[in-house]
Design a protein around this motif. Structure first.
Motif, PDB file in Angstrom:
ATOM      1  N   TRP A 218       0.875  -1.182   0.000  1.00  0.00           N
ATOM      2  CA  TRP A 218       0.000   0.000   0.000  1.00  0.00           C
ATOM      3  C   TRP A 218       0.911   1.230   0.000  1.00  0.00           C
ATOM      4  CZ3 TRP A 218      -0.631   4.035   3.656  1.00  0.00           C
ATOM      5  CH2 TRP A 218      -1.637   4.936   3.312  1.00  0.00           C
ATOM      6  N   ASP A 219       0.901   1.949  -1.127  1.00  0.00           N
ATOM      7  CA  ASP A 219       1.787   3.100  -1.264  1.00  0.00           C
ATOM      8  C   ASP A 219       1.073   4.372  -0.784  1.00  0.00           C
ATOM      9  OD1 ASP A 219       3.395   5.176  -2.082  1.00  0.00           O
ATOM     10  OD2 ASP A 219       3.018   4.911  -4.222  1.00  0.00           O
ATOM     11  N   PRO A 220       1.543   4.960   0.313  1.00  0.00           N
ATOM     12  CA  PRO A 220       0.854   6.133   0.859  1.00  0.00           C
ATOM     13  C   PRO A 220       0.853   7.328  -0.088  1.00  0.00           C
ATOM     14  CG  PRO A 220       2.576   5.358   2.359  1.00  0.00           C
ATOM     15  CD  PRO A 220       2.723   4.605   1.083  1.00  0.00           C
ATOM     16  N   ALA A 272      -8.155  11.393   6.891  1.00  0.00           N
ATOM     17  CA  ALA A 272      -7.774  12.480   7.802  1.00  0.00           C
ATOM     18  C   ALA A 272      -6.618  12.032   8.702  1.00  0.00           C
ATOM     19  CB  ALA A 272      -8.971  12.909   8.622  1.00  0.00           C
ATOM     20  N   ALA A 273      -6.720  10.806   9.234  1.00  0.00           N
ATOM     21  CA  ALA A 273      -5.701  10.324  10.177  1.00  0.00           C
ATOM     22  C   ALA A 273      -4.363  10.090   9.493  1.00  0.00           C
ATOM     23  CB  ALA A 273      -6.181   9.038  10.842  1.00  0.00           C
ATOM     24  N   GLN A 274      -4.403   9.759   8.201  1.00  0.00           N
ATOM     25  CA  GLN A 274      -3.157   9.352   7.541  1.00  0.00           C
ATOM     26  C   GLN A 274      -2.400  10.514   6.887  1.00  0.00           C
ATOM     27  OE1 GLN A 274      -3.583   4.773   7.657  1.00  0.00           O
ATOM     28  NE2 GLN A 274      -1.865   5.967   6.957  1.00  0.00           N
ATOM     29  N   SER A 287       6.375   5.418  11.706  1.00  0.00           N
ATOM     30  CA  SER A 287       5.138   6.085  12.083  1.00  0.00           C
ATOM     31  C   SER A 287       4.465   6.625  10.844  1.00  0.00           C
ATOM     32  CB  SER A 287       5.404   7.178  13.110  1.00  0.00           C
ATOM     33  OG  SER A 287       5.946   8.309  12.511  1.00  0.00           O
ATOM     34  N   ALA A 288       3.149   6.416  10.782  1.00  0.00           N
ATOM     35  CA  ALA A 288       2.388   6.758   9.581  1.00  0.00           C
ATOM     36  C   ALA A 288       1.417   7.875   9.889  1.00  0.00           C
ATOM     37  CB  ALA A 288       1.626   5.531   9.098  1.00  0.00           C
ATOM     38  N   GLY A 289       1.739   9.065   9.445  1.00  0.00           N
ATOM     39  CA  GLY A 289       0.816  10.184   9.604  1.00  0.00           C
ATOM     40  C   GLY A 289       0.987  10.919  10.906  1.00  0.00           C
ATOM     41  N   LEU A 308      -4.676  15.855   2.132  1.00  0.00           N
ATOM     42  CA  LEU A 308      -4.007  15.323   0.937  1.00  0.00           C
ATOM     43  C   LEU A 308      -2.487  15.423   1.048  1.00  0.00           C
ATOM     44  CD1 LEU A 308      -6.360  16.818  -1.821  1.00  0.00           C
ATOM     45  CD2 LEU A 308      -6.510  14.604  -0.677  1.00  0.00           C
ATOM     46  N   ALA A 309      -1.992  15.931   2.184  1.00  0.00           N
ATOM     47  CA  ALA A 309      -0.539  16.137   2.345  1.00  0.00           C
ATOM     48  C   ALA A 309       0.100  14.942   3.049  1.00  0.00           C
ATOM     49  CB  ALA A 309      -0.297  17.402   3.160  1.00  0.00           C
ATOM     50  N   ARG A 310       1.099  14.349   2.416  1.00  0.00           N
ATOM     51  CA  ARG A 310       1.855  13.253   3.051  1.00  0.00           C
ATOM     52  C   ARG A 310       3.331  13.486   2.758  1.00  0.00           C
ATOM     53  NH1 ARG A 310      -2.132   8.091   1.618  1.00  0.00           N
ATOM     54  NH2 ARG A 310      -3.880   8.868   2.850  1.00  0.00           N
TER      55      ARG A 310
END
Ligand code: ATP
Ligand code: MG
Length: 493
Positions: A218-220, A272-274, A287-289, A308-310
């Protein structure tokens, strides 16, 4: 000075370590770390309900261990944080194998094969409880789990870890089948995320299966999606080591082909969480997000508009102390000295993410004017928070011409609208129900949008414009600019 030896009581310490805060999925990720460090190319997980007495097997085809090495591996705090690790070693504390396993089960059996010799040792909490203070490691394969180590026989080397007497760390509650199956799903999603770069990215390739089914990465950042906006990668200095940081702005929800694709892109914990920082150590996600407490005096929170920001942060395994890597390897905190730089990079990504979020999927070139005629202008200087109607919009300019001396009424009406934009209401609706559906997505909306565009073309022609110029003007006008083939449609009729 005289001294005394006071070794910890094994039973008490191990029972306490069970509560370190592992979940089934973080515990299994810790074991996959060990397989990667042992250069395995495949890890097969079996999670078997076994009529209410579940067991778990983690089998890899890595380098395996000889007897001495396996005994050391079973020691709590074996090779601790002080030693220098191979760059591919994902370990740090010398604890994971034991604490992660025994957080979920009451017996841990490890069989390892190297140079054609198979060795087995076992930590049995019930045995330790009986013996009390002794750190008594059992040697050999317990009869009742012997058949679970079968996968080793067909391999030149490898390791099989077996958990049984599984209680998921709960003393009183018995596992339920429903909870167990939900756990398997969580494990799948978690491993797909944590090891995505090994499963389908830029790290050494690894195959992971759960009960025979291969896990897909799963590519963030949805790097394969044409509408993702990658920002340039930046290299920062963290205590003499180089860390790499790269922001991505994910596509607007309208850019997904269907609801399933949109939900999948959100990730295990949802859109929202990610959002926020993704911290990796040797390409393994820690850690993710979340915004890691960054964001000036009031740390940023996970807002709808920044979802939408990662941002990817790549760390080597040599700066763990500076980044406060915890035992479960599920947390990391950036050092003070790096915070201003991270804030600058993330501020830029958040800004663009916000624009994309509010502009219904149109790719926003922040610096380039896109030649679109808009009726709303947001925050014109010097106003900080205002939404004003552009008086130079072609339609309004025409209307003003028509009204001549009476255009004061028009201005009064426009001003009234600007002062009563129901911002709070729009905000609330967007947060609760997602952004409004783009006009023209459904057939009915599409034809009413076309009708409206045609009406404006006619009005402009009445006002004296030739047909071609009127069509060009309308085709550049928001929201008609988003209608595919708008010029052809208007020219047709
Ligand atoms: N699947 C495996 N194959 C080969 N060696 C292993 C495997 N699992 C564990 N080991 C050996 O056992 C040691 C102890 O593992 P453990 O997970 O307890 O600690 P660690 O990986 O060194 O550090 P951490 O606590 O950060 O995970 C490892 O350093 C490694 O040498
Ligand atoms: Mg480990």
């Amino acid at each position: 000075m005289p001294s005394r030896q006071i070794p910890p009581s094994a039973a008490a310490l191990i029972e306490s370590l069970r509560g370190t805060g592992y979940s089934l999925e973080t515990a299994l990720a810790d074991l996959v770390d060990n397989s990667i460090a042992a250069a395995a190319s495949s890890v097969d997980l079996i999670l078997e309900w076994n009529e209410g007495n579940p067991f778990v097997i983690i089998a890899d085809d890595g380098a395996g261990m000889m007897e001495d090495c396996l005994v050391e591996a079973m020691r709590f705090g074996g090779a601790g944080p002080a030693i220098t690790r191979d760059p591919h070693d994902l370990g740090r504390f010398g604890l994971g194998l034991k604490t992660a396993s025994l957080s979920q089960s009451r017996r841990l059996t490890v069989c390892s094969k190297r140079d054609d010799v198979t060795t087995t040792f076992c930590w049995d909490l019930d045995h330790i409880r009986k013996t009390g203070d002794a750190w008594e490691l059992l040697e050999g394969l317990p009869q009742d789990v012997a058949h679970l180590a079968a996968s080793l026989s067909g391999r030149p080397s490898g390791t099989v870890v077996i958990w049984d007497r599984i209680d998921f760390g709960r003393l009183r509650e018995r596992p339920t089948l429903k909870g167990f199956l939900a756990g398997i799903e969580r494990v799948e999603r978690h491993l797909a995320m944590v090891f995505h770069r090994y499963l389908g990215g830029d790290a050494r390739r690894l195959r992971i299966t759960i009960n025979g089914v291969r896990i897909k990465a799963w590519d963030p950042y949805l790097e394969d999606h044409g509408a993702t906006i990658p920002r340039p990668e930046q290299t920062l200095d963290s205590g003499g080591e180089r860390i790499r940081v790269r922001g991505f702005i994910l596509p607007h929800p309208d850019r997904f082909t269907n609801a399933t694709a949109l939900e999948a892109a959100g990730g295990p914990n949802g859109w929202a969480a990610q959002q926020g920082f993704y911290v990796y150590r040797q390409m393994r996600l820690l850690s993710a997000g979340g915004w890691l407490g960054i964001g000036g005096t009031r740390a940023w929170t996970r807002e709808e508009f920044s979802r939408l920001a990662r941002i990817r942060i790549d760390l080597p395994n040599t700066i763990d102390e500076d980044w406060h890597i915890d035992i479960r390897k599920a947390q990391a905190r950036p050092p003070e000295a790096l915070r201003p730089q991270l804030e600058r990079i993330a501020g830029d990504v958040r800004k663009i993410a916000r624009q994309v979020f509010f502009h219904r999927g149109r790719r926003v070139e922040v610096t380039l004017p896109d030649g679109i005629t808009r009726i709303w202008q947001v925050n014109p200087p010097p106003a900080a928070r205002r939404y004003v109607i552009r008086r130079d919009h072609p339609l309004l300019a025409m209307l003003r011409d028509r009204l001549g001396g009476g255009s004061g009424v028009l201005d009064a009406a426009l001003e009234l609208m600007e002062r009563t934009v129901p911002v709070d209401r729009i905000w609330l609706d967007t947060v609760e129900n997602g952004p409004p559906v783009a006009p023209g997505r459904d057939p009915e909306g599409y034809s009413s949008l076309l009708d409206s565009a045609r009406g404006i073309v006619r009005t402009m022609m009445v006002a004296g414009l030739d047909r071609a110029s009127a069509i060009t003007a309308v085709a550049r006008m928001e929201p008609f600019d988003a209608v595919p083939d708008i010029v052809e449609r208007l020219t047709e009729g």
